[in-house]
Design an enzyme around this catalytic site. Structure first.
Site, PDB file in Angstrom:
ATOM      1  N   HIS A 236       0.724  -1.121   0.007  1.00 43.57           N
ATOM      2  CA  HIS A 236      -0.077  -0.014  -0.069  1.00 43.57           C
ATOM      3  C   HIS A 236       0.946   1.219   0.129  1.00 43.57           C
ATOM      4  O   HIS A 236       0.625   2.231  -0.806  1.00 43.57           O
ATOM      5  CB  HIS A 236      -0.702   0.110   1.090  1.00 43.57           C
ATOM      6  CG  HIS A 236      -1.806   1.267   1.070  1.00 43.57           C
ATOM      7  ND1 HIS A 236      -2.643   1.433  -0.027  1.00 43.57           N
ATOM      8  CD2 HIS A 236      -1.976   2.517   1.697  1.00 43.57           C
ATOM      9  CE1 HIS A 236      -3.360   2.656   0.013  1.00 43.57           C
ATOM     10  NE2 HIS A 236      -2.694   3.448   1.035  1.00 43.57           N
ATOM     11  N   TYR A 240       1.829   5.479  -2.041  1.00 40.53           N
ATOM     12  CA  TYR A 240       2.053   6.957  -1.783  1.00 40.53           C
ATOM     13  C   TYR A 240       3.388   7.213  -2.424  1.00 40.53           C
ATOM     14  O   TYR A 240       3.794   8.409  -2.754  1.00 40.53           O
ATOM     15  CB  TYR A 240       1.951   6.946  -0.319  1.00 40.53           C
ATOM     16  CG  TYR A 240       0.830   7.103   0.122  1.00 40.53           C
ATOM     17  CD1 TYR A 240      -0.345   7.808  -0.545  1.00 40.53           C
ATOM     18  CD2 TYR A 240       0.293   5.907   0.709  1.00 40.53           C
ATOM     19  CE1 TYR A 240      -1.579   7.548  -0.378  1.00 40.53           C
ATOM     20  CE2 TYR A 240      -1.151   5.848   1.025  1.00 40.53           C
ATOM     21  CZ  TYR A 240      -1.873   6.515   0.738  1.00 40.53           C
ATOM     22  OH  TYR A 240      -3.230   6.310   0.793  1.00 40.53           O
ATOM     23  N   HIS A 387     -10.284   1.527 -10.992  1.00 38.36           N
ATOM     24  CA  HIS A 387     -10.058   2.572  -9.885  1.00 38.36           C
ATOM     25  C   HIS A 387      -8.450   3.096 -10.006  1.00 38.36           C
ATOM     26  O   HIS A 387      -8.241   4.337 -10.024  1.00 38.36           O
ATOM     27  CB  HIS A 387      -9.908   1.994  -8.399  1.00 38.36           C
ATOM     28  CG  HIS A 387      -9.170   2.349  -7.279  1.00 38.36           C
ATOM     29  ND1 HIS A 387      -9.219   3.579  -7.007  1.00 38.36           N
ATOM     30  CD2 HIS A 387      -7.951   1.980  -6.958  1.00 38.36           C
ATOM     31  CE1 HIS A 387      -8.259   4.025  -6.191  1.00 38.36           C
ATOM     32  NE2 HIS A 387      -7.340   2.844  -6.000  1.00 38.36           N
ATOM     33  N   PHE A 388      -7.512   2.051 -10.229  1.00 39.03           N
ATOM     34  CA  PHE A 388      -6.126   2.613 -10.357  1.00 39.03           C
ATOM     35  C   PHE A 388      -5.629   3.368 -11.557  1.00 39.03           C
ATOM     36  O   PHE A 388      -4.610   3.746 -11.467  1.00 39.03           O
ATOM     37  CB  PHE A 388      -5.079   1.469  -9.582  1.00 39.03           C
ATOM     38  CG  PHE A 388      -4.837   0.370 -10.579  1.00 39.03           C
ATOM     39  CD1 PHE A 388      -4.171   0.355 -11.651  1.00 39.03           C
ATOM     40  CD2 PHE A 388      -5.306  -0.962  -9.920  1.00 39.03           C
ATOM     41  CE1 PHE A 388      -4.200  -0.787 -12.588  1.00 39.03           C
ATOM     42  CE2 PHE A 388      -5.265  -1.889 -10.474  1.00 39.03           C
ATOM     43  CZ  PHE A 388      -4.518  -2.121 -11.764  1.00 39.03           C
ATOM     44  N   HIS A 389      -6.521   3.059 -12.574  1.00 35.60           N
ATOM     45  CA  HIS A 389      -5.953   3.696 -13.833  1.00 35.60           C
ATOM     46  C   HIS A 389      -6.462   5.144 -13.366  1.00 35.60           C
ATOM     47  O   HIS A 389      -6.004   6.375 -14.190  1.00 35.60           O
ATOM     48  CB  HIS A 389      -6.394   3.407 -15.163  1.00 35.60           C
ATOM     49  CG  HIS A 389      -5.859   2.046 -15.545  1.00 35.60           C
ATOM     50  ND1 HIS A 389      -5.956   0.847 -14.982  1.00 35.60           N
ATOM     51  CD2 HIS A 389      -4.578   1.756 -16.461  1.00 35.60           C
ATOM     52  CE1 HIS A 389      -4.941   0.179 -15.289  1.00 35.60           C
ATOM     53  NE2 HIS A 389      -4.313   0.722 -16.223  1.00 35.60           N
ATOM     54  N   ARG A 450     -10.682  -9.440 -12.971  1.00 35.05           N
ATOM     55  CA  ARG A 450      -9.679  -8.661 -13.415  1.00 35.05           C
ATOM     56  C   ARG A 450      -8.716  -9.590 -13.601  1.00 35.05           C
ATOM     57  O   ARG A 450      -8.754 -10.927 -13.502  1.00 35.05           O
ATOM     58  CB  ARG A 450      -9.010  -7.640 -12.280  1.00 35.05           C
ATOM     59  CG  ARG A 450      -8.102  -8.260 -11.104  1.00 35.05           C
ATOM     60  CD  ARG A 450      -7.547  -7.381 -10.219  1.00 35.05           C
ATOM     61  NE  ARG A 450      -6.462  -6.711 -10.619  1.00 35.05           N
ATOM     62  CZ  ARG A 450      -5.680  -5.997  -9.779  1.00 35.05           C
ATOM     63  NH1 ARG A 450      -5.585  -6.192  -8.435  1.00 35.05           N
ATOM     64  NH2 ARG A 450      -4.487  -5.733 -10.069  1.00 35.05           N
ATOM     65  N   ARG A 451      -7.569  -9.200 -14.209  1.00 34.39           N
ATOM     66  CA  ARG A 451      -6.245 -10.044 -14.606  1.00 34.39           C
ATOM     67  C   ARG A 451      -6.805 -11.333 -15.183  1.00 34.39           C
ATOM     68  O   ARG A 451      -6.479 -12.530 -15.192  1.00 34.39           O
ATOM     69  CB  ARG A 451      -5.611 -10.885 -13.398  1.00 34.39           C
ATOM     70  CG  ARG A 451      -4.634  -9.586 -12.645  1.00 34.39           C
ATOM     71  CD  ARG A 451      -4.287  -9.872 -11.511  1.00 34.39           C
ATOM     72  NE  ARG A 451      -2.939  -9.077 -11.315  1.00 34.39           N
ATOM     73  CZ  ARG A 451      -2.211  -9.212 -10.045  1.00 34.39           C
ATOM     74  NH1 ARG A 451      -2.416 -10.223  -9.400  1.00 34.39           N
ATOM     75  NH2 ARG A 451      -1.182  -8.409 -10.136  1.00 34.39           N
TER      76      ARG A 451
END
Ligand code: HEM
Ligand SMILES: [Cu+2]
Lengths: 560, 149
Positions: A236, A240, A387-389, A450-451
């Site tokens: 995680h 950051y 989400h993470f794109h 996903r994947r």
């Protein structure tokens, strides 16, 4: 403020007022070029993944053995190389700028570049040979060629060299300036890297003690779940480490670029301190569905995840305050007039403004993921790439592109090539990712995993067709935008004739509420690090104890 | 960049954002392939099985096996899902993946259940699991299929 004139290719030949010296500039510059190489390779795979959903097989698209080979390349180049090399490059430059002195060690700076290059080349070779189709998370018991893990070691060591260099430079500066506040820019790079230094311990332990010896055949078996705990110790906080360099640009450079001042020195320091303290004790939110971990510890990490959302809210406030004052200073009137008065015509600014706008959605979807019970609905579905794109794939990636629009001219002394193309690039990416993620998010809510090579899936549920088309259309738009980005960068480096006007790193002047008003304790880096370590121990020792004894029983498998 | 261009671009952005993402939650109540077909099929099947006279007990037993083990992939309302629908299956002519055809008699049904991969219905993936059902169970399933005209 050091003024450096970067008017020509030859700018950094020889010492420039003793701060930006040539031997230190080239590793920063070449590390920046690695950012672009990684983006090109990874982006090409991304295009393939998007097209796979509408019938173009990965095998025919890029001549690869499987969809997963492509996805492994995509993840490693973008999540690890692209982000790490940018952090190294920008943070080294800003450390020099912040302390107003060269980095303490030229050797470490050059070493950071060489290890990053080694990691990229070695990793790429092994991945292309289909010897490491284990995705960027390299979960055991999938077992890659040991050289792949060695490549990962190189990538991390490269960041550690930069970390050591930043700390060393800080110590030197401190020895010369015992009573001064740490300059704000340098404070942000320092805290970012110390946070990452602590965070990367997890992945280092996993690779050095468990995975590497096991893949070398020294140990026959491994404990996949223990490896996962160590992986997510880093996993995680790593987000950051991706995000903070973008935040550094938003805090330190954007206000200057829109003609404003940052709101508060103290608030900025507090934000970075909170990231230092709370980034790591949150990793279990990636393991809500994992067995063998106590639900109490999962809940504690859940709460801390919401704590770490707070500094991002402060960031939203600080940045918006700076932007509004900039917009008003430029003549914007009324409730929203300042938005339109911002320098949208500047490609560096416009890309980053769009990155911020998209990030609001990224944050909202992140809160959904973090909520333990809701997570069960979206876990391992296409919702997650959706989400993470929006976050790393845009808030970070588009900011990196925006920063490049001054960074490359600054480093090369060449004027930005075709700024209009650069402007279009930012918009295309933003609109592309909104479409792409809309597709992935709705697919995920319709239970799309996903994947997974969705184009070859044995069955299809209603709603997937739309999801696939949006993903493909959005993905192609992003790829076109990526191609424009390269055109602009390559054009700047090779076709641009005029020297650039950018002679200065756009770091802002003192904030409205300057360092005198900010709490001196924030500068006690050593003590803060100790507190961070204590929090980590509280969050992870019980987790490990409740998990142990480890069961080293899984032999390696090669599923590809 | 001119102010009009900026307005237009931000407008497009806002439209994509607002309309794209508010409509994200699956709002249609159309039957989703897997779960919602089952209750409907149950009601329909029950009625007709009642008219079926003698075979009704067997058809009801067949339906309960269907509900428990087959409904995830097969519908009874004529729409194909992961597997072919069962409505009108019995006695129909079926095109197989190898290009030949076969009539869906009891023998074919039995074989399809015990060795699903032996003959694969054209246009479907060979993913049906093997079910070890006894002759009585298969007879009830066939009775249930017959009730679905
Ligand atoms: C041309 C632009 C891009 C396109 C079309 C694209 C497309 C995709 C797709 C479709 C997936 C999901 C694959 C799956 O779950 O099966 C994916 C995964 C991923 N993408 Fe991208 N992407 C792009 C750019 C980026 C960027 C800029 C980043 C980060 C900086 C990024 C990071 C990732 C990561 C970390 C994964 C997860 C890989 C995994 O599950 O192992 N992508 N991408
Ligand atoms: Cu996380």
């Amino acid at each position: 403020m050091s003024s450096i004139a970067a008017t020509q290719e030859t700018t950094f030949e020889g010492a420039q007022d003793g701060v930006f010296v040539a031997e230190q500039m080239w590793p920063i510059r070449y590390q920046l070029y690695l950012v672009f190489v990684a983006l090109a390779v990874g982006g090409w795979m991304g295009l393939g993944q998007a097209l796979e959903r509408v019938g173009v097989s990965m095998e025919s698209f890029a001549g690869l053995e499987s969809y997963y080979q492509g996805l492994s390349i995509h993840g490693v180049t973008l999540a690890l190389v692209f982000t790490f090399s940018f952090a190294n490059s920008l943070c080294s430059l800003l450390t020099i700028r912040g302390f107003g002195r060269p980095m303490a060690s030229t050797m470490l700076l050059q070493g950071s570049f060489w290890t990053m290059l080694a990691g990229l080349v070695l990793g790429a070779i092994i991945l292309l040979m289909n010897q490491a189709t284990v995705l960027f998370t390299f979960y055991t018991p999938m077992e890659a060629n040991p050289l792949f893990y060695l490549a990962a070691v190189f990538l991390v060591v490269s960041t550690w060299l930069t970390l050591a260099n930043i700390i060393w430079t800080y110590r030197q500066w401190r020895a010369d300036n015992p009573d001064e506040r740490i300059p704000l820019v340098a404070f942000t790079t320092l805290t970012t890297y110390i946070m990452w230094g602590l965070a990367s311990i997890g992945i280092a332990v996993e690779v050095v003690f468990f995975v590497l010896p096991w893949s070398l055949g020294i140990w026959d078996n491994t404990d996949p779940q223990l490896n996962r705990i160590f992986f997510w110790f880093t996993g995680h906080a790593i987000v950051y480490f991706w995000l903070l360099p973008a935040y550094i640009s938003w805090y330190m450079c954007m206000p200057k670029q829109v003609g404003a001042r940052l709101f508060s020195d103290g608030l900025t320091r507090m934000t970075f301190v909170l990231f230092l303290l709370f980034s790591i004790p949150t990793g279990l939110h990636h393991q809500y569905t994992d067995p063998g971990i106590s639900a109490t510890m999962k809940s504690i990490h859940l709460v801390l995840t919401f704590v770490i959302f707070f500094p991002s809210l402060i960031t939203a406030f600080s940045i918006m305050a700076a932007l509004e004052s900039g917009g008003r200073a430029r003549g914007g009137k009324g409730l929203f007039g300042w938005i339109f008065a911002l320098p949208w015509g500047n490609p560096s600014v416009s890309a980053q403004l769009l990155a911020m706008l998209v990030f609001t959605l990224g944050g909202a979807t992140g809160l959904i993921n973090a909520s333990m019970t809701v997570n069960l609905v979206v876990h391992n579905t296409a919702f997650i790439p959706g989400h993470f794109h929006l976050t790393v794939g845009t808030a970070v990636a588009l900011t990196i592109m925006g920063v490049s629009y001054w960074f490359v001219p600054f480093m090369s002394g060449k004027k930005l090539f075709q700024p209009k193309l650069a402007l279009a690039q930012g918009w295309l990416w933003a609109l592309g990712v909104l479409t792409f993620s809309r597709g992935q998010i709705s697919g995920g809510l319709e239970a799309m995993p996903r994947r997974t090579a969705i184009g070859e899936a044995a069955y299809e549920l209603p709603g997937w067709e739309l999801s696939n088309w949006l993903t493909a259309i959005g993905g192609v738009t992003m790829a076109v935008s990526g191609a424009l980005f390269f055109l602009v960068i390559v054009g700047t480096l090779f076709l641009s004739k005029e020297p650039t006007e950018i002679t200065e790193i756009p770091v802002g002047d003192e904030p409205v509420h300057g360092p005198k008003e900010s709490w001196a304790f924030f500068d006690r880096i050593g003590q803060l690090t100790v507190i961070a370590v204590v929090l980590i121990i509280f969050a992870y020792l019980p987790t490990l104890i409740s998990y142990l004894p480890a069961t080293f029983e899984s032999p390696g498998v090669k599923v590809w | 960049m001119s102010r009009t261009t900026l307005f237009v671009l931000l407008g497009i952005f806002a439209v994509v954002l607002i309309f794209g993402y508010t409509a994200v939650i699956p709002t249609n109540n159309e039957p989703r392939a897997v779960p919602t077909n089952t209750p409907g099929a149950a009601a329909g099947g029950g009625d007709e099985a009642g008219e079926g006279g003698d075979s009704s007990g067997a058809a009801a037993a067949g339906q309960s096996i269907y509900d428990a083990q087959c409904a995830a992939c097969h519908t009874t309302d004529g729409s194909d899902s992961i597997g072919p629908t069962w409505q009108g299956l019995i006695g129909s002519e079926i095109a197989l993946a190898d290009g030949s055809t076969v009539v869906a008699d009891e023998e074919y049904i039995t074989e399809s259940i015990r060795q699903p991969a032996a003959k694969v219905h054209d246009g479907f993936q060979p993913i049906m699991p093997v079910f070890e059902l006894n002759d009585d169970d298969i007879a009830s399933l066939i009775a249930f299929m017959q009730s679905l005209e």
